[in-house]
Motif scaffolding. Structure first.
Motif, short mmCIF file in Angstrom:
data_model
loop_
_atom_site.label_atom_id
_atom_site.label_comp_id
_atom_site.label_asym_id
_atom_site.label_seq_id
_atom_site.Cartn_x
_atom_site.Cartn_y
_atom_site.Cartn_z
N VAL A 77 -14.39 65.52 7.09
CA VAL A 77 -14.01 64.15 6.76
C VAL A 77 -14.45 63.87 5.32
O VAL A 77 -15.44 64.43 4.83
N ILE A 78 -13.69 63.01 4.64
CA ILE A 78 -14.06 62.59 3.29
C ILE A 78 -14.87 61.32 3.40
O ILE A 78 -14.39 60.28 3.88
N ASP A 79 -16.12 61.38 2.97
CA ASP A 79 -16.99 60.21 3.01
C ASP A 79 -16.84 59.34 1.77
O ASP A 79 -17.06 58.13 1.83
N ALA A 80 -16.50 59.96 0.64
CA ALA A 80 -16.42 59.19 -0.61
C ALA A 80 -15.67 59.99 -1.65
O ALA A 80 -15.48 61.21 -1.51
N TRP A 81 -15.24 59.30 -2.69
CA TRP A 81 -14.64 59.94 -3.86
C TRP A 81 -15.47 59.59 -5.09
O TRP A 81 -15.83 58.43 -5.30
N ASP A 82 -15.76 60.60 -5.91
CA ASP A 82 -16.42 60.39 -7.19
C ASP A 82 -15.35 60.61 -8.26
O ASP A 82 -14.89 61.74 -8.47
N VAL A 83 -14.96 59.53 -8.92
CA VAL A 83 -13.82 59.57 -9.83
C VAL A 83 -14.26 59.12 -11.22
O VAL A 83 -14.91 58.08 -11.37
N SER A 84 -13.91 59.91 -12.23
CA SER A 84 -14.29 59.53 -13.59
C SER A 84 -13.29 60.06 -14.61
O SER A 84 -12.60 61.06 -14.37
N LEU A 85 -13.24 59.39 -15.73
CA LEU A 85 -12.44 59.80 -16.88
C LEU A 85 -13.32 59.67 -18.11
O LEU A 85 -13.79 58.57 -18.43
N SER A 86 -13.59 60.79 -18.75
CA SER A 86 -14.49 60.77 -19.91
C SER A 86 -13.70 60.98 -21.19
O SER A 86 -12.63 61.59 -21.19
N ALA A 87 -14.24 60.45 -22.29
CA ALA A 87 -13.60 60.58 -23.59
C ALA A 87 -14.67 60.67 -24.66
O ALA A 87 -15.69 59.97 -24.60
N ASN A 88 -14.45 61.52 -25.64
CA ASN A 88 -15.34 61.65 -26.79
C ASN A 88 -14.73 60.86 -27.94
O ASN A 88 -13.83 61.34 -28.63
N VAL A 89 -15.22 59.65 -28.11
CA VAL A 89 -14.57 58.69 -29.01
C VAL A 89 -15.15 58.79 -30.41
O VAL A 89 -16.35 58.64 -30.62
N LEU A 90 -14.26 59.04 -31.36
CA LEU A 90 -14.67 59.20 -32.76
C LEU A 90 -14.78 57.86 -33.48
O LEU A 90 -15.65 57.66 -34.33
N GLU A 91 -13.89 56.94 -33.13
CA GLU A 91 -13.90 55.62 -33.79
C GLU A 91 -15.04 54.76 -33.23
O GLU A 91 -15.14 54.57 -32.01
N VAL A 92 -15.86 54.24 -34.11
CA VAL A 92 -16.96 53.37 -33.70
C VAL A 92 -16.57 51.93 -34.02
O VAL A 92 -16.66 51.48 -35.15
N THR A 93 -16.10 51.23 -32.99
CA THR A 93 -15.66 49.84 -33.16
C THR A 93 -16.58 48.91 -32.39
O THR A 93 -17.37 49.35 -31.54
N ALA A 171 -19.76 59.65 -26.57
CA ALA A 171 -19.27 60.21 -25.31
C ALA A 171 -19.33 59.13 -24.23
O ALA A 171 -20.41 58.62 -23.92
N MET A 172 -18.18 58.79 -23.69
CA MET A 172 -18.11 57.77 -22.65
C MET A 172 -17.59 58.39 -21.36
O MET A 172 -16.62 59.15 -21.38
N THR A 173 -18.21 58.06 -20.25
CA THR A 173 -17.75 58.51 -18.95
C THR A 173 -17.48 57.29 -18.09
O THR A 173 -18.40 56.60 -17.65
N PHE A 174 -16.21 57.00 -17.90
CA PHE A 174 -15.80 55.82 -17.14
C PHE A 174 -15.62 56.19 -15.66
O PHE A 174 -14.77 57.00 -15.32
N THR A 175 -16.43 55.58 -14.82
CA THR A 175 -16.39 55.87 -13.38
C THR A 175 -15.59 54.81 -12.66
O THR A 175 -15.76 53.61 -12.89
N GLY A 176 -14.69 55.26 -11.76
CA GLY A 176 -13.87 54.35 -11.00
C GLY A 176 -14.59 53.79 -9.79
O GLY A 176 -15.49 54.43 -9.22
#
Length: 206
Positions: A77-93, A171-176
């Motif tokens: 059975v699937i108890d959970a999902w670990d979902v992420s999208l990471s990006a290495n962002v060069l622009e510092v805004t 380096a940003m790691t966006f978790t869903g």
């Protein structure tokens, strides 16, 4: 006797490749946005160096049964999902720094010369971003592959390293995260284009 070559390479291989680093967007709308319109609307997360990475990992639990000496088919059975999208962002805004801090607020009134970015000690619902979206080129089609992760915050925090003859990359790691109204749907979707020619087809004569 000649040796046979075994390979996964076929005539279709050149049509099924993900090319280059792609681009990352904030709150990209599948039904209305195109790559060009999203860029114009200022939805780009920023230029990147080193691309990024998508992960969707299920947490799988095996149900143990007396007399079964290992993992049995059908008892996972699937108890959970670990979902992420990471990006290495060069622009510092300003916006990028605020997103990297997870929970933050921007004071644009106190100082005439500077916007002041302040971290918070708590996360509010408004700190979650509706979606972070990766748009990338696929060979063999005019349409891109699109990956969306929903209800995200950057869990990696803010790290800035500066050095001579180089530029800082965040380096940003966006978790869903699941939405209360969508508990049956893991917080991501992959839009994979149907097969279409890479060049417009010429009209056929009647």
């Amino acid at each position: 006797m000649t040796k046979k070559t075994y390979s996964g390479f076929t005539q279709k291989t050149s049509e099924n490749l993900l090319l280059d680093a792609g681009a990352f967007f904030v709150n990209y709308e599948i039904d209305t946005d195109t790559f060009e319109s999203a860029v114009t609307a200022g939805k780009l997360l920023g230029a990147t160096r080193g691309g990024g990475q998508f992960n969707a990992t299920p947490e799988i639990r095996t149900i143990e049964v007396d007399g079964v000496k290992g993992k049995a088919k059908g008892l996972q059975v699937i108890d959970a999902w670990d979902v992420s999208l990471s990006a290495n962002v060069l622009e510092v805004t300003k916006e990028g720094l605020a997103r990297a801090l997870v929970a933050s607020e921007v004071d644009d009134k106190t100082n005439e010369k500077y916007d002041i970015i302040k971290a918070k000690n708590y996360i509010e619902l408004t700190d979650y971003i509706d979606n972070i979206t990766w748009v990338g080129k696929k060979s063999g089609t005019l349409e891109p592959v699109i990956i969306q992760v929903y209800n995200v915050i950057n869990i990696s925090g803010l790290g800035l390293q500066t050095q001579d003859k180089n530029e800082a990359v965040i380096a940003m790691t966006f978790t869903g995260h699941y939405d209360a109204d969508e508990l049956d749907n893991p917080p991501f979707e992959i839009y994979y284009p149907k097969s279409t020619p890479t060049k417009p087809q010429e009209p056929t004569e009647p």
